[in-house]
Motif scaffolding. Structure first.
Motif, PDB file in Angstrom:
ATOM      1  N   GLU A  16       0.823  -1.217   0.000  1.00  0.00           N
ATOM      2  CA  GLU A  16       0.000   0.000   0.000  1.00  0.00           C
ATOM      3  C   GLU A  16       0.858   1.268   0.000  1.00  0.00           C
ATOM      4  O   GLU A  16       0.485   2.270  -0.608  1.00  0.00           O
ATOM      5  CB  GLU A  16      -0.917  -0.004   1.221  1.00  0.00           C
ATOM      6  CG  GLU A  16      -1.975  -1.090   1.168  1.00  0.00           C
ATOM      7  CD  GLU A  16      -2.679  -1.286   2.503  1.00  0.00           C
ATOM      8  OE1 GLU A  16      -3.777  -1.876   2.514  1.00  0.00           O
ATOM      9  OE2 GLU A  16      -2.120  -0.851   3.541  1.00  0.00           O
ATOM     10  N   THR A  20       3.676   0.057  -4.969  1.00  0.00           N
ATOM     11  CA  THR A  20       2.233   0.084  -5.254  1.00  0.00           C
ATOM     12  C   THR A  20       1.880  -0.512  -6.613  1.00  0.00           C
ATOM     13  O   THR A  20       0.704  -0.694  -6.900  1.00  0.00           O
ATOM     14  CB  THR A  20       1.726   1.537  -5.211  1.00  0.00           C
ATOM     15  OG1 THR A  20       2.435   2.306  -6.186  1.00  0.00           O
ATOM     16  CG2 THR A  20       1.948   2.142  -3.835  1.00  0.00           C
ATOM     17  N   THR A 441       5.905   6.381  -7.600  1.00  0.00           N
ATOM     18  CA  THR A 441       4.602   5.721  -7.424  1.00  0.00           C
ATOM     19  C   THR A 441       4.304   5.370  -5.973  1.00  0.00           C
ATOM     20  O   THR A 441       3.329   4.687  -5.692  1.00  0.00           O
ATOM     21  CB  THR A 441       4.545   4.432  -8.274  1.00  0.00           C
ATOM     22  OG1 THR A 441       5.554   3.522  -7.828  1.00  0.00           O
ATOM     23  CG2 THR A 441       4.752   4.745  -9.744  1.00  0.00           C
ATOM     24  N   ASN A 443       2.758   5.805  -2.414  1.00  0.00           N
ATOM     25  CA  ASN A 443       1.544   6.483  -1.961  1.00  0.00           C
ATOM     26  C   ASN A 443       1.891   7.355  -0.751  1.00  0.00           C
ATOM     27  O   ASN A 443       1.697   6.974   0.405  1.00  0.00           O
ATOM     28  CB  ASN A 443       0.467   5.472  -1.595  1.00  0.00           C
ATOM     29  CG  ASN A 443      -0.878   6.140  -1.374  1.00  0.00           C
ATOM     30  OD1 ASN A 443      -0.986   7.365  -1.365  1.00  0.00           O
ATOM     31  ND2 ASN A 443      -1.920   5.345  -1.194  1.00  0.00           N
ATOM     32  N   ARG A 445       0.490   9.876   0.367  1.00  0.00           N
ATOM     33  CA  ARG A 445      -0.643  10.379   1.147  1.00  0.00           C
ATOM     34  C   ARG A 445      -0.785   9.605   2.457  1.00  0.00           C
ATOM     35  O   ARG A 445      -1.332  10.117   3.440  1.00  0.00           O
ATOM     36  CB  ARG A 445      -1.926  10.293   0.324  1.00  0.00           C
ATOM     37  CG  ARG A 445      -1.908  11.280  -0.843  1.00  0.00           C
ATOM     38  CD  ARG A 445      -3.086  11.118  -1.760  1.00  0.00           C
ATOM     39  NE  ARG A 445      -4.345  11.478  -1.128  1.00  0.00           N
ATOM     40  CZ  ARG A 445      -5.500  11.559  -1.774  1.00  0.00           C
ATOM     41  NH1 ARG A 445      -5.535  11.305  -3.088  1.00  0.00           N
ATOM     42  NH2 ARG A 445      -6.603  11.894  -1.153  1.00  0.00           N
ATOM     43  N   ALA A 455       2.939  14.559   0.702  1.00  0.00           N
ATOM     44  CA  ALA A 455       2.314  14.372  -0.612  1.00  0.00           C
ATOM     45  C   ALA A 455       2.352  15.635  -1.464  1.00  0.00           C
ATOM     46  O   ALA A 455       1.672  15.719  -2.484  1.00  0.00           O
ATOM     47  CB  ALA A 455       0.867  13.908  -0.431  1.00  0.00           C
ATOM     48  N   TRP A 462      -3.038   8.685  -6.707  1.00  0.00           N
ATOM     49  CA  TRP A 462      -3.525   7.523  -5.975  1.00  0.00           C
ATOM     50  C   TRP A 462      -3.217   6.277  -6.805  1.00  0.00           C
ATOM     51  O   TRP A 462      -3.587   6.209  -7.980  1.00  0.00           O
ATOM     52  CB  TRP A 462      -5.023   7.617  -5.703  1.00  0.00           C
ATOM     53  CG  TRP A 462      -5.507   6.520  -4.787  1.00  0.00           C
ATOM     54  CD1 TRP A 462      -6.094   5.352  -5.137  1.00  0.00           C
ATOM     55  CD2 TRP A 462      -5.415   6.497  -3.362  1.00  0.00           C
ATOM     56  NE1 TRP A 462      -6.379   4.596  -4.040  1.00  0.00           N
ATOM     57  CE2 TRP A 462      -5.964   5.284  -2.922  1.00  0.00           C
ATOM     58  CE3 TRP A 462      -4.916   7.395  -2.412  1.00  0.00           C
ATOM     59  CZ2 TRP A 462      -6.036   4.932  -1.577  1.00  0.00           C
ATOM     60  CZ3 TRP A 462      -4.990   7.038  -1.077  1.00  0.00           C
ATOM     61  CH2 TRP A 462      -5.548   5.820  -0.671  1.00  0.00           C
ATOM     62  N   PRO A 463      -2.530   5.298  -6.236  1.00  0.00           N
ATOM     63  CA  PRO A 463      -2.132   4.107  -7.007  1.00  0.00           C
ATOM     64  C   PRO A 463      -3.334   3.302  -7.479  1.00  0.00           C
ATOM     65  O   PRO A 463      -4.418   3.343  -6.876  1.00  0.00           O
ATOM     66  CB  PRO A 463      -1.288   3.310  -6.021  1.00  0.00           C
ATOM     67  CG  PRO A 463      -0.912   4.275  -4.939  1.00  0.00           C
ATOM     68  CD  PRO A 463      -2.032   5.258  -4.859  1.00  0.00           C
ATOM     69  N   TYR A 465      -4.504   0.156  -7.169  1.00  0.00           N
ATOM     70  CA  TYR A 465      -4.298  -1.053  -6.375  1.00  0.00           C
ATOM     71  C   TYR A 465      -5.068  -2.240  -6.955  1.00  0.00           C
ATOM     72  O   TYR A 465      -6.126  -2.080  -7.573  1.00  0.00           O
ATOM     73  CB  TYR A 465      -4.769  -0.842  -4.935  1.00  0.00           C
ATOM     74  CG  TYR A 465      -3.901   0.081  -4.111  1.00  0.00           C
ATOM     75  CD1 TYR A 465      -2.570  -0.201  -3.886  1.00  0.00           C
ATOM     76  CD2 TYR A 465      -4.446   1.228  -3.528  1.00  0.00           C
ATOM     77  CE1 TYR A 465      -1.782   0.646  -3.106  1.00  0.00           C
ATOM     78  CE2 TYR A 465      -3.671   2.078  -2.749  1.00  0.00           C
ATOM     79  CZ  TYR A 465      -2.338   1.782  -2.551  1.00  0.00           C
ATOM     80  OH  TYR A 465      -1.570   2.613  -1.781  1.00  0.00           O
ATOM     81  N   LYS A 474      -9.438   5.703  -1.313  1.00  0.00           N
ATOM     82  CA  LYS A 474      -9.370   7.117  -0.951  1.00  0.00           C
ATOM     83  C   LYS A 474     -10.364   7.451   0.147  1.00  0.00           C
ATOM     84  O   LYS A 474     -10.061   8.175   1.103  1.00  0.00           O
ATOM     85  CB  LYS A 474      -9.657   7.987  -2.182  1.00  0.00           C
ATOM     86  CG  LYS A 474      -8.540   8.051  -3.199  1.00  0.00           C
ATOM     87  CD  LYS A 474      -8.933   9.023  -4.305  1.00  0.00           C
ATOM     88  CE  LYS A 474      -7.856   9.087  -5.375  1.00  0.00           C
ATOM     89  NZ  LYS A 474      -8.205  10.041  -6.458  1.00  0.00           N
TER      90      LYS A 474
END
Length: 481
Positions: A16, A20, A441, A443, A445, A455, A462-463, A465, A474
């Motif tokens: 995560e 990612t 890449t 994340n 955030r 960020a 946002w990756p 996933y 999100k």
């Protein structure tokens, strides 16, 4: 900056947060390995081949040593890049958390072997802490990588990374508003370093390699007589255009008038002081212009087919003039100040090198570069350190280059995880290129609870996933925050 404060943490997996693009730790390391390997082959293959040609290495070097040197440096860079993401995952599997208090205790690559046989259920807290998210993984990877590199290159790499780390720390402090920027600070630093360097140069107290570099830049006429090498006066066979120009009557007339200008009896140069200074400026200006122009031309090669005018733009680029003016003015100012002081004081002294070097350093106003300024300062610190050792004033620290490289690289990589906006832009682009944009890449955030501006470089990223391996979205992140 939560380095020594109360530890904060985020609960997430290495998929995560870090790799990612794939949920597999092994696949992530393999992907980075392939990308770094490709870039390392390009970088070191070109670097060592061009260096071998410029140094006029013999055929034996290209047959026996070139490939071995390329392979060793490729192994070094590939190891450093690959093990960073590997240790990023390894530390989580080993302990389950990353603590700020173990930041300086974790440069031990042997943990890779222990963690490979550790059970996945043996985790303590299952979360990421501030310092270990980047620093520990990078320290472990950097220490392993630098041990694989040739000893002759370790000092250079250590100084380079200390340079990057220092500039990064300065950018971090500025971004936090702790200090105000110093106007022309890099120029002042370079001027001070130049003053001390050229003082030692005038005394003849420098190593051969450093003395040779400064002799090329400012000539050997300011060295002590005992340090100069007599060279046979042979005629140069240059390019036809330059030969014709030097043989023209106009050139001969101007050159002769400059040669006959006054010269102080203590000056060691062959002709008048004006000729001495002018010749130096023209030589170094031309060299700087050609070097920067060559770099610009190489960068323009991929665009030439689509845009032929890129060649002309590369040739007339203002940076060519700036580097030429920097080198030309540096050499000329150093010489003119030395000559002027001899005329004014009617004696020569090594102390003249201090003032001449300091004033010459301000020529960097033409070509400001914190990289050059910091590198010069660090090389000077190295010179002073070894002088201190030789006089018994300072202790000799074994493996200092390894320690400096590992800590500096760990710090820079840690910043690349948490606040890449504070890295030197060229170095951040290098990290993105060498990892195939994998560094971009992450994340970040998820790191906002640890550092509020984590960020900033990509606030909306946002990756994509694979939801079979995570429930993180999100919306769930917003609810959690």
């Amino acid at each position: 900056m939560a380095v020594l404060g109360k530890p904060k943490s985020v609960t997430c997996t290495c998929y995560e947060l870090g790799h990612t693009w794939t949920p597999s730790c092994l696949r992530a390391s393999t992907d980075v390995l392939v990308e770094v390997l490709k870039q390392a082959l390009k970088i070191y293959g070109t670097l060592y081949t061009v260096a071998g040609i410029l140094k006029k290495r013999d055929l034996r070097y290209f047959k026996e040593k070139l490939l071995r040197e390329i392979a060793q440096s490729v192994l070094f860079l590939t190891t450093n890049g690959t093990l960073f993401i590997s240790f990023f995952c390894i530390w989580r599997k080993l302990a389950g958390f990353y603590s700020s208090y173990c930041t300086f205790l974790c440069g031990i690559p042997a943990c890779a072997m222990s963690v490979s046989v550790e059970r996945s259920d043996r985790k303590l807290l299952g979360r990421f802490f501030y310092s270990t998210t980047g620093f520990v993984a990078a320290a472990s990877a950097s220490l392993t990588a630098i041990l694989l590199e040739r000893k002759s290159r370790r000092g250079l790499l250590a100084i380079y990374m200390a340079n990057v780390a220092t500039e990064t720390a300065y950018r971090m402090v500025l971004s936090r508003g702790w200090i105000k920027p110093v106007k022309h600070g890099e120029v002042l630093l370079f001027s001070i370093a130049s003053a001390i360097y050229l003082y030692f140069f005038r005394k003849g107290h420098l190593a051969e390699q450093t003395k040779g570099a400064l002799s090329f830049l400012v000539g050997k006429d300011e060295l002590p007589i005992t340090e100069r090498e007599e060279r046979p006066n042979h005629r140069r066979h240059g390019n036809a255009l330059i030969s014709r120009l030097s043989e023209s009557s106009t050139f001969q007339r101007i050159n002769k008038s400059l040669q006959t200008t006054p010269k102080h009896f203590l000056c060691q140069h062959s002709h008048g002081c004006v000729h001495y200074v002018t010749k130096s400026f023209i030589k170094m200006f031309g060299l700087g212009y050609l070097v920067q122009g060559g770099v610009k031309l190489l960068g323009a090669l991929p665009r030439i087919y689509r845009n032929p005018s890129a060649v002309w733009h590369a040739i007339k680029h203002q940076d060519n003039f700036k580097l030429g003016a920097f080198l030309g003015c540096f050499s000329a100012i150093f010489k003119i100040v030395n000559c002027l002081l001899r005329w004014l004081r009617n004696k020569d002294s090594e102390v003249h090198g201090l003032l001449a070097g300091f004033l010459a350093g301000w020529s960097m106003l033409w070509y400001k570069s914190s990289t050059i300024a910091l590198y010069t300062a660090y090389k000077l610190a190295e010179v002073l350190y070894f002088k201190g050792i030789s006089k018994g004033l300072l202790p000799y620290i074994r493996c200092a280059d390894i320690i400096i490289y590992s800590i500096s690289t760990a710090f820079v990589f840690h910043v690349a995880v948490f606040e890449p906006h504070n890295l030197r832009p060229a170095y951040w682009n290098f990290l993105l290129k060498v990892t195939g944009n994998k560094f971009g890449t992450m994340n970040r955030r998820l790191l906002v609870p640890l550092y509020k501006d984590a960020a900033r470089i990509a606030p909306d990223f946002w990756p994509d996933y694979d939801m079979r391996y995570t429930s993180l979205t999100k919306d769930s992140l917003l609810r959690r925050s």
